[in-house]
Scaffold this active site. Structure first.
Site, short mmCIF file in Angstrom:
data_model
loop_
_atom_site.label_atom_id
_atom_site.label_comp_id
_atom_site.label_asym_id
_atom_site.label_seq_id
_atom_site.Cartn_x
_atom_site.Cartn_y
_atom_site.Cartn_z
N ASP A 449 -7.77 -6.90 10.89
CA ASP A 449 -8.02 -5.59 10.31
C ASP A 449 -7.15 -4.57 11.04
O ASP A 449 -7.39 -4.26 12.21
CB ASP A 449 -9.51 -5.24 10.47
CG ASP A 449 -9.90 -3.95 9.77
OD1 ASP A 449 -9.00 -3.14 9.45
OD2 ASP A 449 -11.12 -3.73 9.56
N HIS A 450 -6.16 -4.02 10.32
CA HIS A 450 -5.18 -3.15 10.97
C HIS A 450 -5.76 -1.78 11.31
O HIS A 450 -5.10 -0.98 11.99
CB HIS A 450 -3.96 -2.97 10.06
CG HIS A 450 -2.67 -2.85 10.81
ND1 HIS A 450 -2.61 -2.67 12.18
CD2 HIS A 450 -1.38 -2.88 10.39
CE1 HIS A 450 -1.35 -2.60 12.56
NE2 HIS A 450 -0.58 -2.72 11.49
N ARG A 451 -6.99 -1.49 10.88
CA ARG A 451 -7.60 -0.23 11.28
C ARG A 451 -7.94 -0.21 12.76
O ARG A 451 -7.92 0.85 13.40
CB ARG A 451 -8.89 0.02 10.47
CG ARG A 451 -8.67 0.26 8.99
CD ARG A 451 -10.00 0.39 8.27
NE ARG A 451 -10.80 -0.84 8.36
CZ ARG A 451 -12.00 -0.97 7.81
NH1 ARG A 451 -12.55 0.04 7.14
NH2 ARG A 451 -12.66 -2.11 7.92
#
Length: 479
Positions: A449-451
């Site tokens: 998850d690139h968040r």
């Protein structure tokens, strides 16, 4: 929510309970009883499939089955009545008030409040306080052999002989052992008298562990373990419309596990910005370690395979990069750092994809991790994975290599930050010590998850896993 009501002094209704975490419906897979059958407190009457797993439902009172409200294959909302039981068979001699004749259908009454001194639980009401008066009940559990035969009949495998003697009945004293229906069923299956079990639960409640401890000195009957597998085979295949000869299409209702998979994958794919990185690694040394561990006496009795070492490698990589073990809390706009690892293992079952997880995998030794993996896989194959076993995962491994696939771009399990895909291990030409040699090679893919996981962090985790598989001694030097 209450799962039991009284339509009169004679008939009781049992509602579909919420057997998961806020689930709204479940499909009735199989009925183990029919109208006219006698049921006892804690006896499993049906198996249902929720969006997460197949679950057996025990009934919390004695009586004779009066009516099954829904046939097998029906999806029922939580709170709907699924079975009615005559708790005073034969005309109701045990109650003071008059009872309508058996031929007349009882008039449904408004659902009463929970009996005083009892608290709602997952199935029915909790155990009454000791001062509550109860009607005459069976005071002894059937012997182990009879219990096994009865349970076999309930599961649809054997026929209970007519000459199995019924237990004697007496008035139960007020000191009746405290235990929930599933625990009573377990005790019955094992032939354990709950009155002889020492409780360790809060308030003197007998737990599953207490029953297992009491049964430990007694070897289990050889015929009992075969029952769950047979049940799994009987109900594992999804129900589809029978194909019509010459038809060009077949439509299959989307429900149960398949419906949950679709909702979870769509939600994950369009909520968490996925990034996937790949690395190809020489795992020849890891495969040699697997072969050596299979001969190690400390690993006797557990299954040793490449997935075990890969799981341990991922746990070490997370220990070195703890920020990857986190979750995104959209409601509170927070990143939740997890200081534990519940390691999910994606499992393909006849019902569809499920992801049970090994609780606190970071604290387990290699033999303990191997045992947990073995138990997880066996339970999943039998279709008996519980909703609790699939809740609370933090990071997942999916082994697509078992299908001969080199790699993939796995979608995150909702609520998790990373998932590692493991490809097939194949003999390939590889430059080793300056020469091209045949080596065992695999490809790893890490989606995150690139968040909350930057490219640098994700790359470090994947690189650490690869480095450990290439040089397994790092399991010691980096642990």
């Amino acid at each position: 929510m209450t799962t039991m009501t009284e339509t009169s002094a004679r008939f009781r209704e049992f509602k579909m309970p919420d057997v998961g975490e806020g689930l709204t419906e479940a499909e009735i897979l199989k009925w183990y009883v029919q109208p006219g059958d006698t049921v006892t407190d804690g006896q499993v009457v049906c198996e249902v499939e929720t969006a997460k797993a197949a679950v057996e439902l025990p009934i919390p009172f004695d009586g004779v089955v009066h009516e099954l409200r829904f046939p097998e294959g029906t999806t029922v909302d939580v709170g709907q009545v699924i079975i009615a039981v005559d708790v005073v068979p034969g005309g109701g001699e045990a109650v003071a008030e008059p009872v309508a004749p058996a031929a007349a259908e009882p008039e449904p009454a408004a659902e009463p409040e929970a009996p005083k001194g009892r608290q709602p639980v997952l199935v029915g009401y909790g155990v009454a306080e000791s001062s509550t008066k109860r009607r005459a009940r069976k005071s002894t559990e059937p012997p182990a052999a009879a219990a096994a035969a009865i349970q076999g009949e309930l599961n649809g495998h054997t026929t209970v002989a007519a000459d199995v003697p019924a237990p004697a009945t007496t008035v139960v004293p007020e000191s009746r052992p405290l235990a929930k229906p599933p625990v009573r069923k377990l005790a019955k299956d094992l032939g354990i008298d709950l009155a002889t079990v020492t409780p360790t639960g809060p308030g003197g409640i007998i737990t599953r562990e207490d029953v297992h401890a009491a049964a430990a000195p007694v070897p289990a009957p050889a015929s009992v373990p075969a029952a769950p597998a047979a049940v799994a085979e009987a109900v594992a295949v999804p129900v589809a419309a029978a194909p019509v000869p010459g038809a060009r299409e077949t439509r299959i209702p989307v429900k149960g596990v398949r419906k949950a998979i679709a909702q979870a994958m769509v939600g994950s794919a369009f909520t968490a910005p996925h990034v996937t990185e790949f690395v190809t690694v020489d795992v020849t040394r890891m495969m040699k370690l697997v072969a050596e561990l299979k001969e190690d006496k400390d690993m006797a009795g557990v299954r040793v395979n490449p997935l075990l070492i890969i799981a341990k490698a991922l746990l070490v990589a997370i220990k070195r990069n703890p920020e990857v073990n986190a979750a995104w809390d959209e409601a509170n706009q927070e990143i939740v750092q997890k200081h534990y690892v519940n390691l999910g293992i994606a499992a393909a079952t006849p019902r569809g994809l499920i992801v049970p997880n090994i609780k606190d995998a970071h604290d387990k030794t290699l033999p303990q991790l191997a045992a947990a993996l073995g138990e997880l896989v066996t339970t999943a194959r039998e279709g008996k994975t519980s909703p609790a076993a699939m809740a609370g995962g933090t990071v997942t491994i999916t082994n697509v290599g078992v299908f001969g696939v080199d790699t993939g771009t796995p979608i995150l399990n909702p609520g998790e930050s990373a998932i590692l895909a493991v490809g097939a291990i194949k003999l390939q030409p590889w430059v080793h010590k300056g020469k091209v040699k045949p080596r065992q090679v695999t490809t790893l893919a890490l989606s995150f998850d690139h968040r909350l996981v930057d490219g640098e962090l994700g790359s470090k985790v994947l690189a650490d896993v690869a480095a450990i598989l290439e040089q397994p001694k790092r399991l010691i030097t980096w642990a």
